[in-house]
Design a protein around this motif. Structure first.
Motif, mmCIF file in Angstrom:
data_model
loop_
_atom_site.group_PDB
_atom_site.id
_atom_site.type_symbol
_atom_site.label_atom_id
_atom_site.label_comp_id
_atom_site.label_asym_id
_atom_site.label_seq_id
_atom_site.Cartn_x
_atom_site.Cartn_y
_atom_site.Cartn_z
ATOM 1 N N ASP A 297 -1.542 0.696 0.011
ATOM 2 C CA ASP A 297 -1.026 -0.608 -0.394
ATOM 3 C C ASP A 297 -2.197 -1.540 -0.657
ATOM 4 O O ASP A 297 -2.848 -2.008 0.283
ATOM 5 N N PRO A 298 -2.505 -1.819 -1.927
ATOM 6 C CA PRO A 298 -3.678 -2.643 -2.238
ATOM 7 C C PRO A 298 -3.548 -4.082 -1.753
ATOM 8 O O PRO A 298 -4.535 -4.806 -1.677
ATOM 9 N N ASN A 299 -2.305 -4.495 -1.437
ATOM 10 C CA ASN A 299 -2.106 -5.865 -0.941
ATOM 11 C C ASN A 299 -2.361 -5.978 0.560
ATOM 12 O O ASN A 299 -2.417 -7.087 1.099
ATOM 13 N N SER A 300 -2.500 -4.823 1.233
ATOM 14 C CA SER A 300 -2.674 -4.841 2.686
ATOM 15 C C SER A 300 -4.143 -4.843 3.097
ATOM 16 O O SER A 300 -4.466 -5.002 4.272
ATOM 17 N N HIS B 293 -8.491 -3.738 1.478
ATOM 18 C CA HIS B 293 -9.334 -3.220 0.398
ATOM 19 C C HIS B 293 -9.712 -1.767 0.691
ATOM 20 O O HIS B 293 -9.899 -1.383 1.845
ATOM 21 N N ALA C 49 -7.113 -0.901 3.801
ATOM 22 C CA ALA C 49 -5.739 -0.928 3.274
ATOM 23 C C ALA C 49 -4.838 0.004 4.080
ATOM 24 O O ALA C 49 -5.290 0.985 4.675
#
Length: 375
Positions: free
Chosen positions: A347-350, A352, A220
């Motif tokens: 950023d957890p969307n970027s 793991h 992440a």
């Protein structure tokens, strides 16, 4: 080996003059309590009960035997003790208390960031050699921090290398605990938020001595780690701002577990800085996130809050803090009651980010190191 050259009886102690001119004062109760026959030969536990003699016990006769031992015939109990001079010298509290204390700790500041290789050790070196295990334990004990490199990245694989030291300490977070971003978290570690430098579990009467964060995945954006040697910060205050240091040593702060999943209320008062009998640093107890509403005396509250404020700012000062990024296969290992750790927001969307955490009591690290070094 030093031999006994002279004996002198006093009211509460026997004075021993050694062949090198050193003098020892051995209290009579201490001598009787430490008679070699006082301990069971198998368990090594003391079986003699000092409470069975009076406080006035003293030597009826005393001399140095033909083989150099201190021989004492006691005034009570129809008992004669024989003390090896080597043991007496090694355990002489007179000589020990004359020696200048030297701290075993290697304090560090932000300059460590440029020399991270000095605290790194290969996973396989620990697994495959006693020398590697000793190196890891010495880093943990003296420097308070070590990064194990190239460990496996399978779940629970940290246990194999940790068990080279000893057993882990179980808590309600389970072993290992999963440091991941989860919905409705019961701890800020289980979010993507930034974490200020903190110790884990300050609201335990005896917080875990060491922590091990095993990085399995870190793809992440963000989530970089920080660490600070809080002993070094305490030392700075002791040498430069003694009034603040004294408040932090003498005034308990209040910490509380705020975990909504728990059917227990854990709350503890503990000073931010605690010292050993020698005046060395023992523990740092600090976490802004789990500090409870303080309940100091009204006349103290302003000075306590200002000391807390100053300490907290120094614990995040760039001149003391190091920053680094954990890679998969790294095990960030540290003294939880010395070193504070934190992380930047990620950023957890970027990608793991997954760490597995373990705790171990300080006795296990120090005890294992002493055992390995004596052999």
């Amino acid at each position: 080996m030093q031999s006994i050259s002279k004996l002198e009886k006093n009211s509460t102690y026997l004075k021993v003059v050694w062949s090198d001119g050193e003098e020892s004062k051995f209290n009579y109760l201490w001598l009787r309590d430490n008679c070699p026959t006082a301990h069971d030969k198998d368990s090594r536990h003391r079986m003699f009960n000092i409470l069975e003699v009076s406080q006035n016990i003293n030597p009826k006769k005393y001399n140095v035997s033909s083989d150099g031992k201190l021989e004492i015939e006691w005034s009570e109990g129809d008992h004669t003790s024989y003390y090896d001079p080597k043991w007496l010298r090694e355990n002489c509290y007179t000589i020990k208390n004359k020696k200048k204390y030297i701290s075993p700790y290697k304090l560090w500041d932000s300059s460590l960031e440029k020399n991270l290789e000095t605290i790194q050790i290969e996973h396989d070196e620990i697994i495959n050699s006693e020398a590697g295990l000793i190196k890891w334990l010495e880093l943990l004990h003296y420097t308070g921090i070590a990064i194990v490199k190239n460990a496996p990245v399978e779940k629970n694989s940290g246990l194999k290398v940790l068990n080279r030291i000893s057993h882990t300490r179980e808590t309600f977070f389970k072993t290992p605990f999963e440091v991941i971003n989860i919905p409705k978290p019961n701890n800020s570690a289980y979010t993507a938020h930034a974490l200020r430098n903190h110790m884990d579990l300050p609201w335990f009467e005896n917080p875990p001595g060491y922590q091990f964060l095993h990085c399995l995945v870190n793809s992440a954006k963000g989530g970089d780690s920080s660490a600070v040697d809080a002993f070094a910060v305490a030392d700075y205050l002791r040498n430069n701002e003694k009034d603040i240091f004294d408040i932090l040593v003498n005034t308990p702060l209040k910490f509380r577990d705020k975990d909504y999943t728990q059917e227990a209320i854990r709350s503890v008062h503990g000073t931010a800085i605690s010292l050993t009998k020698d005046g060395d640093y023992n523990d740092i107890r600090y976490s802004i996130a789990t500090l409870d509403a303080l309940d100091c005396h009204p006349d103290q509250m302003d000075s306590v809050y200002k000391a807390h404020h100053r300490f907290g700012n120094l614990l995040h000062d760039p001149k003391f803090q190091i920053n680094f990024r954990l890679e998969p296969g790294d095990i960030f290992s540290f003294n939880n009651r010395r070193l504070l750790h934190g992380r930047t927001e990620f950023d957890p969307n970027s990608g793991h980010r997954h760490l597995q955490g373990y705790y171990m009591d300080r006795d296990e690290i120090i005890g294992r190191l002493k055992y390995l070094k004596q052999n």
